[in-house]
Design a protein around this motif. Structure first.
Motif, PDB file in Angstrom:
ATOM      1  N   VAL A 176      -2.816  16.723   2.724  1.00 39.21           N
ATOM      2  CA  VAL A 176      -2.597  17.211   1.361  1.00 39.21           C
ATOM      3  C   VAL A 176      -3.006  16.168   0.332  1.00 39.21           C
ATOM      4  CG1 VAL A 176      -0.857  18.015  -0.279  1.00 39.21           C
ATOM      5  CG2 VAL A 176      -0.752  18.744   2.112  1.00 39.21           C
ATOM      6  N   SER A 177      -2.642  14.925   0.539  1.00 45.54           N
ATOM      7  CA  SER A 177      -2.940  13.870  -0.429  1.00 45.54           C
ATOM      8  C   SER A 177      -4.425  13.505  -0.389  1.00 45.54           C
ATOM      9  CB  SER A 177      -2.100  12.618  -0.126  1.00 45.54           C
ATOM     10  OG  SER A 177      -2.467  11.549  -0.976  1.00 45.54           O
ATOM     11  N   PRO A 178      -5.053  13.297  -1.556  1.00 44.56           N
ATOM     12  CA  PRO A 178      -6.475  12.919  -1.568  1.00 44.56           C
ATOM     13  C   PRO A 178      -6.720  11.482  -1.143  1.00 44.56           C
ATOM     14  CG  PRO A 178      -5.624  13.003  -3.810  1.00 44.56           C
ATOM     15  CD  PRO A 178      -4.528  13.500  -2.922  1.00 44.56           C
ATOM     16  N   VAL A 179      -5.670  10.635  -1.134  1.00 44.87           N
ATOM     17  CA  VAL A 179      -5.816   9.221  -0.772  1.00 44.87           C
ATOM     18  C   VAL A 179      -4.637   8.798   0.095  1.00 44.87           C
ATOM     19  CG1 VAL A 179      -7.149   8.579  -2.825  1.00 44.87           C
ATOM     20  CG2 VAL A 179      -4.642   8.509  -2.897  1.00 44.87           C
ATOM     21  N   ASP A 180      -4.799   7.665   0.754  1.00 45.52           N
ATOM     22  CA  ASP A 180      -3.701   7.026   1.484  1.00 45.52           C
ATOM     23  C   ASP A 180      -3.005   6.051   0.532  1.00 45.52           C
ATOM     24  OD1 ASP A 180      -3.950   8.214   4.020  1.00 45.52           O
ATOM     25  OD2 ASP A 180      -5.645   6.905   4.491  1.00 45.52           O
ATOM     26  N   LEU A 181      -1.688   6.208   0.407  1.00 49.17           N
ATOM     27  CA  LEU A 181      -0.921   5.360  -0.504  1.00 49.17           C
ATOM     28  C   LEU A 181      -0.424   4.097   0.190  1.00 49.17           C
ATOM     29  CD1 LEU A 181       1.226   8.045  -2.362  1.00 49.17           C
ATOM     30  CD2 LEU A 181      -0.744   6.798  -3.262  1.00 49.17           C
ATOM     31  N   GLY A 182      -0.362   3.016  -0.600  1.00 45.29           N
ATOM     32  CA  GLY A 182       0.190   1.761  -0.115  1.00 45.29           C
ATOM     33  C   GLY A 182       1.481   1.429  -0.839  1.00 45.29           C
ATOM     34  N   PRO A 183       1.921   0.190  -0.804  1.00 48.61           N
ATOM     35  CA  PRO A 183       3.182  -0.197  -1.443  1.00 48.61           C
ATOM     36  C   PRO A 183       3.059  -0.217  -2.964  1.00 48.61           C
ATOM     37  CG  PRO A 183       2.063  -2.120  -0.562  1.00 48.61           C
ATOM     38  CD  PRO A 183       1.275  -0.939  -0.102  1.00 48.61           C
ATOM     39  N   LEU A 184       4.223  -0.313  -3.613  1.00 48.52           N
ATOM     40  CA  LEU A 184       4.263  -0.414  -5.068  1.00 48.52           C
ATOM     41  C   LEU A 184       3.839  -1.818  -5.477  1.00 48.52           C
ATOM     42  CD1 LEU A 184       5.111   1.075  -7.710  1.00 48.52           C
ATOM     43  CD2 LEU A 184       7.339  -0.058  -7.461  1.00 48.52           C
ATOM     44  N   GLU A 185       2.840  -1.894  -6.351  1.00 50.78           N
ATOM     45  CA  GLU A 185       2.347  -3.173  -6.846  1.00 50.78           C
ATOM     46  C   GLU A 185       2.864  -3.408  -8.266  1.00 50.78           C
ATOM     47  OE1 GLU A 185       0.629  -5.264  -5.115  1.00 50.78           O
ATOM     48  OE2 GLU A 185      -0.037  -4.065  -3.393  1.00 50.78           O
ATOM     49  N   ALA A 186       3.119  -4.673  -8.599  1.00 51.89           N
ATOM     50  CA  ALA A 186       3.605  -5.028  -9.937  1.00 51.89           C
ATOM     51  C   ALA A 186       2.600  -5.937 -10.620  1.00 51.89           C
ATOM     52  CB  ALA A 186       4.962  -5.715  -9.850  1.00 51.89           C
ATOM     53  N   ASP A 187       2.494  -5.775 -11.933  1.00 51.23           N
ATOM     54  CA  ASP A 187       1.620  -6.620 -12.737  1.00 51.23           C
ATOM     55  C   ASP A 187       2.371  -6.939 -14.021  1.00 51.23           C
ATOM     56  OD1 ASP A 187      -0.388  -7.591 -14.569  1.00 51.23           O
ATOM     57  OD2 ASP A 187      -1.895  -6.795 -13.188  1.00 51.23           O
ATOM     58  N   ALA A 188       2.862  -8.178 -14.125  1.00 52.38           N
ATOM     59  CA  ALA A 188       3.705  -8.566 -15.266  1.00 52.38           C
ATOM     60  C   ALA A 188       2.970  -8.436 -16.593  1.00 52.38           C
ATOM     61  CB  ALA A 188       4.202  -9.999 -15.068  1.00 52.38           C
ATOM     62  N   GLU A 189       1.668  -8.698 -16.604  1.00 46.52           N
ATOM     63  CA  GLU A 189       0.914  -8.619 -17.845  1.00 46.52           C
ATOM     64  C   GLU A 189       0.529  -7.188 -18.196  1.00 46.52           C
ATOM     65  OE1 GLU A 189      -2.413 -11.198 -17.594  1.00 46.52           O
ATOM     66  OE2 GLU A 189      -1.194 -13.031 -17.355  1.00 46.52           O
ATOM     67  N   GLY A 190       0.591  -6.302 -17.230  1.00 46.79           N
ATOM     68  CA  GLY A 190       0.269  -4.901 -17.464  1.00 46.79           C
ATOM     69  C   GLY A 190      -1.211  -4.604 -17.268  1.00 46.79           C
ATOM     70  N   ILE A 191      -1.502  -3.449 -16.734  1.00 50.38           N
ATOM     71  CA  ILE A 191      -2.880  -2.980 -16.569  1.00 50.38           C
ATOM     72  C   ILE A 191      -3.050  -1.690 -17.345  1.00 50.38           C
ATOM     73  CG2 ILE A 191      -3.247  -4.058 -14.326  1.00 50.38           C
ATOM     74  CD1 ILE A 191      -2.580  -1.378 -13.044  1.00 50.38           C
ATOM     75  N   GLN A 192      -4.294  -1.325 -17.669  1.00 50.24           N
ATOM     76  CA  GLN A 192      -4.570  -0.157 -18.489  1.00 50.24           C
ATOM     77  C   GLN A 192      -5.536   0.780 -17.757  1.00 50.24           C
ATOM     78  OE1 GLN A 192      -5.272  -3.425 -19.787  1.00 50.24           O
ATOM     79  NE2 GLN A 192      -3.101  -3.479 -20.365  1.00 50.24           N
ATOM     80  N   PRO A 193      -5.397   2.092 -17.994  1.00 52.91           N
ATOM     81  CA  PRO A 193      -6.438   3.003 -17.512  1.00 52.91           C
ATOM     82  C   PRO A 193      -7.761   2.646 -18.186  1.00 52.91           C
ATOM     83  CG  PRO A 193      -4.456   4.211 -18.136  1.00 52.91           C
ATOM     84  CD  PRO A 193      -4.274   2.806 -18.623  1.00 52.91           C
TER      85      PRO A 193
END
Length: 587
Positions: free
Chosen positions: A141-158
């Protein structure tokens, strides 16, 4: 919608175009909330639901008012097993739902495969092992294989430069959208892409933001971040509301009936559903009392209690016979279960698997089945007195016992490739009536117009049962357009319907072999043997000549003056005579 080009040319038929545009009155969306314990704005589905319909009633009662096109309903994840009307929703949103019970996972996968839309918001609570192992009738069902939750203190943007999906066209230009300014502190890593899956957008660090895929007749989108305040400020951007609308609208566009069909000699509409068994409902145990109804039942899951199964049937002492084919999804040993009140007999491939002569529940022994190979199945049920119920389960190898789903059943009997389940009529573009058949085959259910197609607008009368099952066909009469094919040839052999249509206007002689074709190209002609007709004509001319000669001879012997007069001409053209004289003098 009809458009006419005022070309005033010699071929007016290609100056007109018709198209059917389906307008939805409401768009019901089910949001399953994986974090229902906090306040509304702390929940995983809160902001997404409000983006669809900013209604105060939604905050108070989890359902929006009737003033919005979008009709969101929020359901806490622990209550999902109580859901009965899944198929009424156009889109299902799994908002940070850790995992689904096995039965619901199968139901939602089947729902998407039959044309539904699914949006997965992979937030902090998501159990990646469940989504990576979630399979259904259309595969993973899922289009991708998911991994663990990643954190980025500075933040990322689309990253708008990576937006590669029709739902993101509005947000690609950063001058008109602030989606690229959203900052996310947490996201799900992607460890691989499934077959058929694609990356629709990425973050500024290159990790996927949005992925999608077609799944059977439906669509799936997966966002690698939850749309809530726990993982960033995406929900505070002005682009958030139109983003949610674009995603949901695209997902909802997969299902439904496509009322614009390509030019074909037998135009047909592909219909959702259609799987199940053909049920014959007898009025009583005595079959001579007649049949109350014949219909397609998607699943065998009935609890009539002390009521009649259908109008005109007894409440007690009746019988039902289901038949069709069973299509196993995987190869292996299957077990079956019947829960019956009162009697039932199950046969698979002509062999009796179970027989119950009293109320209760019973499991079968193992039955070996091969993936994708349809096998005949029949179920005979009898009700004696008091309450009545009938449920049929199976256990796929490696899975738990569950109701046999509609997509594993075909209502085909004997060696038939398709079963006609309803009939109706339609008016074609010329105003002539056509016969319409609704049939179920190995490729699903379809509505087909008999006879050669004519491009243009048709008005199709919908059978009552079909209108009750398919929302897009709920009106008594539905328009359908056969699109015009502007190509001079499709390079496909003519079928008998094609030839019949051509013969209505001209004589059609078919080339039987290469010799006939070469004869045409050399100007000799082919087909019917004309020498026979020429010989017959010469014979009659000979008879006429003999008769005329005998008449002249007889007239002369009798002394009768036979005079044959010829048409008198005034002489040659003077201009021609002058040219002839000039030519003689030149010599």
């Amino acid at each position: 919608v009809k458009a006419v080009l005022d070309a005033r040319d010699d071929l007016p038929l290609d100056d007109t175009r018709e198209r059917i545009v389906t307008v939805k009155r409401r768009l019901p969306v089910l949001l399953v909330d994986g974090n229902p314990s906090g306040g509304f704005f702390e929940r995983a589905a809160g902001f997404t639901a409000l983006a669809l319909a900013p209604s105060a009633e939604l905050v108070e009662s989890n359902e929006a008012s009737d003033n919005y096109l979008m009709e969101p309903k929020v359901l806490p994840a622990p209550e999902i097993t109580t859901l009965k009307d899944l198929e009424k929703n156009k889109v299902v949103v799994l908002a940070d739902v850790a995992r689904l019970p096995g039965i619901m996972a199968d139901r939602i996968a089947a729902y998407v495969a039959n044309g539904g839309g699914l949006l997965i918001l992979a937030g902090p609570r998501v159990d990646e092992s469940f989504y990576n192992g979630w399979d259904g009738p259309g595969g993973p069902v899922s289009p991708v294989d998911l991994g663990p939750l990643e954190a980025d203190a500075e933040g990322i943007q689309p990253a708008p430069s990576t937006f590669d999906h029709e739902t993101l066209v509005l947000f690609k230009d950063e001058r008109n959208s602030d989606l690229g300014k959203a900052s996310l502190s947490g996201f799900r890593a992607v460890t691989g892409r499934r077959d058929g899956g694609s990356i629709a957008a990425s973050y500024s660090n290159g990790e996927p933001f949005l992925a999608g895929r077609n799944y059977g007749k439906g669509r799936v989108l997966l966002a690698t971040s939850g749309f809530d305040v726990r993982t960033g400020n995406l929900t505070t951007r002005q682009s958030f509301v139109p983003l949610v609308h674009e995603l949901v609208t695209w997902l909802a566009g997969a299902g439904g009936v496509k009322l614009n069909v390509d030019a074909n000699w037998k135009p047909a509409l592909a219909l959702p559903g259609g799987g199940g068994l053909k049920g014959t409902y007898f009025r009583a145990l005595d079959q001579s009392r007649g049949i109350a109804i014949e219909r397609i039942d998607p699943t065998i899951q009935f609890d009539w209690k002390d009521q009649q199964p259908h109008k005109g049937m007894n409440r007690d002492r009746f019988q039902i016979f289901w038949e069709g084919h069973l299509v196993p999804p995987v190869s292996g040993n299957y077990r079956f279960r019947m829960e019956v009140d009162d009697k039932a007999t199950l046969k698979i491939d002509g062999r009796t698997v179970m027989r119950m002569v009293s109320t209760g529940k019973r499991d079968s022994g193992e039955v070996r089945l091969e993936a994708g190979t349809p096998v005949p199945i029949s179920l005979s049920y009898q009700e004696e007195y008091s309450f009545a119920s009938m449920k049929l389960f199976w256990q796929v190898p490696g899975q738990e016992m569950k109701i046999i789903p509609a997509q594993a059943l075909l209502p085909l009997t004997g060696d038939r490739e398709k079963e006609v389940v309803a009939r109706s009529t339609a008016l074609d573009p010329r105003g002539e009536e056509r016969r319409v058949t609704v049939s179920v085959g190995r490729r699903g259910r379809s509505l087909e117009l008999e006879g050669a197609a004519i491009p243009g607008l048709y008005q199709v009368k919908i059978p009552d049962q079909l209108g009750e099952e398919v929302e897009d066909l709920e009106r008594p009469e539905v328009p359908m357009v056969v699109r015009r094919d502007v190509r001079e040839s499709r390079l496909q052999p003519l079928e008998e319907d094609d030839k019949a249509l051509i013969r209505k206007s001209i004589d059609l002689v078919e080339a039987r072999n290469v010799t006939d074709l070469l004869a045409v190209l050399s100007g000799k002609g082919f087909g019917k043997e004309l020498w026979k007709f020429l010989a017959i004509a010469a014979f009659f001319l000979l008879l006429l000549e003999v008769a005329l000669a005998r008449w002249i001879s007889k007239s002369r012997r009798s002394g009768e003056d036979v005079k044959v007069e010829f048409e008198e001409k005034s002489g040659p053209d003077p201009e021609i005579l002058e040219r002839m004289k000039g030519a003689r003098q030149a010599e």
